[in-house]
Design a protein around this motif. Sequence first.
Motif, PDB file in Angstrom:
ATOM      1  N   ASP A 246      34.374  13.884  29.272  1.00 16.39           N
ATOM      2  CA  ASP A 246      33.967  13.958  30.766  1.00 16.39           C
ATOM      3  C   ASP A 246      35.233  14.153  31.512  1.00 16.39           C
ATOM      4  O   ASP A 246      35.387  15.102  32.393  1.00 16.39           O
ATOM      5  CB  ASP A 246      33.412  12.724  31.084  1.00 16.39           C
ATOM      6  CG  ASP A 246      32.813  12.574  32.339  1.00 16.39           C
ATOM      7  OD1 ASP A 246      32.640  13.668  33.178  1.00 16.39           O
ATOM      8  OD2 ASP A 246      32.145  11.865  32.901  1.00 16.39           O
ATOM      9  N   PRO A 247      36.467  13.373  31.413  1.00 19.58           N
ATOM     10  CA  PRO A 247      37.492  13.532  32.265  1.00 19.58           C
ATOM     11  C   PRO A 247      38.192  14.910  31.904  1.00 19.58           C
ATOM     12  O   PRO A 247      38.790  15.703  32.554  1.00 19.58           O
ATOM     13  CB  PRO A 247      38.325  12.444  32.120  1.00 19.58           C
ATOM     14  CG  PRO A 247      37.786  11.703  30.883  1.00 19.58           C
ATOM     15  CD  PRO A 247      36.592  12.306  30.908  1.00 19.58           C
ATOM     16  N   LEU A 248      38.194  14.983  30.577  1.00 17.42           N
ATOM     17  CA  LEU A 248      38.945  16.314  29.930  1.00 17.42           C
ATOM     18  C   LEU A 248      38.392  17.748  30.679  1.00 17.42           C
ATOM     19  O   LEU A 248      39.186  18.478  31.047  1.00 17.42           O
ATOM     20  CB  LEU A 248      38.701  16.471  28.467  1.00 17.42           C
ATOM     21  CG  LEU A 248      39.184  17.780  27.709  1.00 17.42           C
ATOM     22  CD1 LEU A 248      40.938  17.529  27.893  1.00 17.42           C
ATOM     23  CD2 LEU A 248      38.912  17.907  26.199  1.00 17.42           C
ATOM     24  N   MET A 249      37.079  17.882  30.847  1.00 15.87           N
ATOM     25  CA  MET A 249      36.837  19.182  31.282  1.00 15.87           C
ATOM     26  C   MET A 249      37.187  19.413  32.634  1.00 15.87           C
ATOM     27  O   MET A 249      37.637  20.333  33.065  1.00 15.87           O
ATOM     28  CB  MET A 249      35.219  19.282  31.294  1.00 15.87           C
ATOM     29  CG  MET A 249      34.458  19.096  29.834  1.00 15.87           C
ATOM     30  SD  MET A 249      35.012  20.471  29.031  1.00 15.87           S
ATOM     31  CE  MET A 249      35.388  19.641  27.220  1.00 15.87           C
ATOM     32  N   THR A 250      37.075  18.411  33.464  1.00 15.47           N
ATOM     33  CA  THR A 250      37.527  18.593  34.907  1.00 15.47           C
ATOM     34  C   THR A 250      39.064  18.376  35.069  1.00 15.47           C
ATOM     35  O   THR A 250      39.553  19.211  35.719  1.00 15.47           O
ATOM     36  CB  THR A 250      37.162  17.443  35.895  1.00 15.47           C
ATOM     37  OG1 THR A 250      35.576  17.582  35.596  1.00 15.47           O
ATOM     38  CG2 THR A 250      37.325  17.487  37.249  1.00 15.47           C
ATOM     39  N   LEU A 251      39.822  17.778  33.961  1.00 13.23           N
ATOM     40  CA  LEU A 251      41.194  17.870  34.204  1.00 13.23           C
ATOM     41  C   LEU A 251      42.022  19.360  33.784  1.00 13.23           C
ATOM     42  O   LEU A 251      42.815  19.243  34.586  1.00 13.23           O
ATOM     43  CB  LEU A 251      41.832  16.884  32.941  1.00 13.23           C
ATOM     44  CG  LEU A 251      43.292  16.745  32.758  1.00 13.23           C
ATOM     45  CD1 LEU A 251      43.884  16.101  33.983  1.00 13.23           C
ATOM     46  CD2 LEU A 251      43.694  16.048  31.571  1.00 13.23           C
ATOM     47  N   CYS A 252      41.307  20.091  33.274  1.00 14.70           N
ATOM     48  CA  CYS A 252      41.591  21.213  32.810  1.00 14.70           C
ATOM     49  C   CYS A 252      41.454  22.110  34.216  1.00 14.70           C
ATOM     50  O   CYS A 252      42.369  23.163  34.380  1.00 14.70           O
ATOM     51  CB  CYS A 252      40.857  21.815  31.708  1.00 14.70           C
ATOM     52  SG  CYS A 252      41.401  21.264  30.134  1.00 14.70           S
ATOM     53  N   TYR A 253      40.884  21.765  35.001  1.00 14.41           N
ATOM     54  CA  TYR A 253      40.685  22.399  36.385  1.00 14.41           C
ATOM     55  C   TYR A 253      41.813  21.851  37.331  1.00 14.41           C
ATOM     56  O   TYR A 253      42.211  22.610  37.977  1.00 14.41           O
ATOM     57  CB  TYR A 253      39.159  22.164  37.100  1.00 14.41           C
ATOM     58  CG  TYR A 253      38.056  22.950  36.818  1.00 14.41           C
ATOM     59  CD1 TYR A 253      37.855  23.553  35.684  1.00 14.41           C
ATOM     60  CD2 TYR A 253      37.177  23.269  37.833  1.00 14.41           C
ATOM     61  CE1 TYR A 253      36.717  24.487  35.225  1.00 14.41           C
ATOM     62  CE2 TYR A 253      35.873  24.144  37.555  1.00 14.41           C
ATOM     63  CZ  TYR A 253      35.895  24.625  36.174  1.00 14.41           C
ATOM     64  OH  TYR A 253      34.995  25.241  35.790  1.00 14.41           O
ATOM     65  N   VAL A 254      41.750  20.835  37.158  1.00 15.50           N
ATOM     66  CA  VAL A 254      42.780  19.967  38.239  1.00 15.50           C
ATOM     67  C   VAL A 254      44.202  20.337  37.850  1.00 15.50           C
ATOM     68  O   VAL A 254      45.118  20.548  38.547  1.00 15.50           O
ATOM     69  CB  VAL A 254      42.702  18.370  38.401  1.00 15.50           C
ATOM     70  CG1 VAL A 254      43.681  17.655  39.045  1.00 15.50           C
ATOM     71  CG2 VAL A 254      41.277  18.037  38.682  1.00 15.50           C
ATOM     72  N   GLY A 255      44.573  20.274  36.377  1.00 17.01           N
ATOM     73  CA  GLY A 255      45.626  20.707  35.986  1.00 17.01           C
ATOM     74  C   GLY A 255      46.766  19.430  35.668  1.00 17.01           C
ATOM     75  O   GLY A 255      46.373  18.208  35.917  1.00 17.01           O
ATOM     76  N   ALA A 256      47.873  19.666  35.333  1.00 18.27           N
ATOM     77  CA  ALA A 256      48.869  18.602  34.598  1.00 18.27           C
ATOM     78  C   ALA A 256      50.313  19.031  35.104  1.00 18.27           C
ATOM     79  O   ALA A 256      51.200  19.653  34.408  1.00 18.27           O
ATOM     80  CB  ALA A 256      48.944  18.640  33.170  1.00 18.27           C
ATOM     81  N   PRO A 257      50.425  18.558  36.456  1.00 21.42           N
ATOM     82  CA  PRO A 257      51.992  18.908  36.886  1.00 21.42           C
ATOM     83  C   PRO A 257      53.174  18.464  36.185  1.00 21.42           C
ATOM     84  O   PRO A 257      54.039  19.085  36.272  1.00 21.42           O
ATOM     85  CB  PRO A 257      51.790  18.267  38.511  1.00 21.42           C
ATOM     86  CG  PRO A 257      50.104  18.098  38.698  1.00 21.42           C
ATOM     87  CD  PRO A 257      49.613  17.956  37.416  1.00 21.42           C
TER      88      PRO A 257
END
Length: 611
Positions: A97-108
């Motif tokens: 669940d968090p993984l799919m949206t994290l890839c939109y949000v990104g990882a600064p």
Amino acid sequence: MANPLLTEKSGDTHLLLGNEAIVRGAIEAGIQVVSCYPGTPSSEVPDTFYRISPEGKYYFEYSVNEKVALEVASGATLAGAMSMCTMKHVGVNVAADPLMTLCYVGAPGGLVLLSADDPGCHSSQNEQDNRIYARLAGMPILEPATAQEAKDMARDGLRLSKKHGAPLLLRTTTRVNHLRGPVEFGPASDPGKAEGFKRNPSKFVPIPAFARPMHLALMERMEALKAEAEKSEYNTLSGSGDLGIVCSGISRAYVNDALENSGLTDKVTVLELGFPYPLPENKCLDFLKSVSKVLVVEELEPVVENDLRVLAQKNELSIEILGKGTLPQHGEFSVTLVENAIRATLGEPPVVECDCTLPTLPMRPPNLCAGCPHRGTYFAAKKVFGDDAVYSSDIGCYTLGILPPLQAADFLICMGSSISAGGGVAQASGQTVVAFIGDSTFFHSGLSGVANAVFNSHNILLVVLDNRTTAMTGHQPNPGVDKTVIGENDHPLDIETAVRGLGVTEIRTVNPFNQKKTLAAFEELKDMSGVRVLIAKEPCPLYTRRVYKKVAPQVAYVSETCDGRFECLDRLACPAMYKEGGKAAVNPILCNGCMLCLQVCGHIKAKKRGS
């Protein structure tokens, strides 16, 4: 003296477990935050981080489940911290669940998700291939095949993730996690302090208006990462034969060994993909044009095979691509299996594996340890309910209750499902359901199941097997423990208080080695309806020795009056007991002094250790 994994010195070579090498790679990258939920074959990664954390320059935590672990790492990377989150392959289901949206949000700050897959189901309930998750989410993948690559890819993956602001999947398999090999250390980076969160709602808050452009940005990142894959040193070409072999992950090691063993090196051209996604299309296209036929060697799903088929079709290449069918879509490969696939593709005769004749050995299925408190709980449950109840089981060493003579596990789906699925059985059929769940699994995903059962008035007896640790994966702490291998737990959570807070009113707490009280509690709860909970509370004996430094003062022994009925062996199957001279006997080295057998058969006495 500091742990060698923490040294800032470079150039030395150490013999490391693949999982230990991943830890070193993260330290070399300058890791700042590590979160996890333990699970074999990944467990040694967080365990190593945990063990050396008092000396390390990073923050580490055992989170309550994989979803929470990834969310912690996500928050950390949004605050600019270089982060790693580790779990086994099925844990990614929980974290999806968090993984799919994290890839939109990104990882600064950079974020690597370690997914340890398990071809062959050595310690898992399925063989899922998480390379498919990466394609679904939009994550680049690195796949090591050696201990050196495990270290280097952990380091380079974190750096690459930070450079592009893209979460990255480090996909290992059991054979990579647990191999040992030489690892040359590079310099360790000083992580320093995280930059801190910088407010930017349009970039970090995926409401629909922002999520749509986020998706476009994700696609642009993947294009940039495709260029990285094209030039990556982890994607290599060797040989000049007409047969092309494409391999990824540990299959690269199998291919190299198979070619060396067979002497067929001069007949093949090999493309090794250590950075297989995004697919380096130009490199792969040039490769496809240079050979007459292709064999794709990859464990489990035809992921790279399908990528190459699409690439060939788009470019109107007429080339035969072999993969699944020539090689199986299940289980682990072996060097001989791969060699014979290569030989078959070349029209060569197969090699025959060594036909070694081994002596017939007795079967030794896994068993609950001597002195395991779960044995007492299962024994009491079966004595009260027999075969009249449906026994809903869960993920943990207590799943071994499936074995005779206890036979207290009728079905299992996933972590926490014993409560929810057990409630489903009860509501659908009206059958009596006794559900078993461990303390760590209870905190992982049992709380929501209890809340659901209370809310929907399920008729279920839940047994929480509280052995004070996460036993199956190596005695990692969970929120309910009071002591850990590196000190006290300052904030232990009480299971009885938790279930009472969720609305359960009928709760009994027993020591399962006190059979009289345990049986009485089961009898009492049996006559009730609704959600009721029995907490079987007694530490794992291995954990007791390791953490509490306690050794049982007594052992049981079988007196001369034993009449050879073997009820103690047949009803308990304790591995400390055996047959000798027509009578039951107890191995004093294995015995933990639980005295459960003494309560089952009156012929068994007790004595002090060493007397």
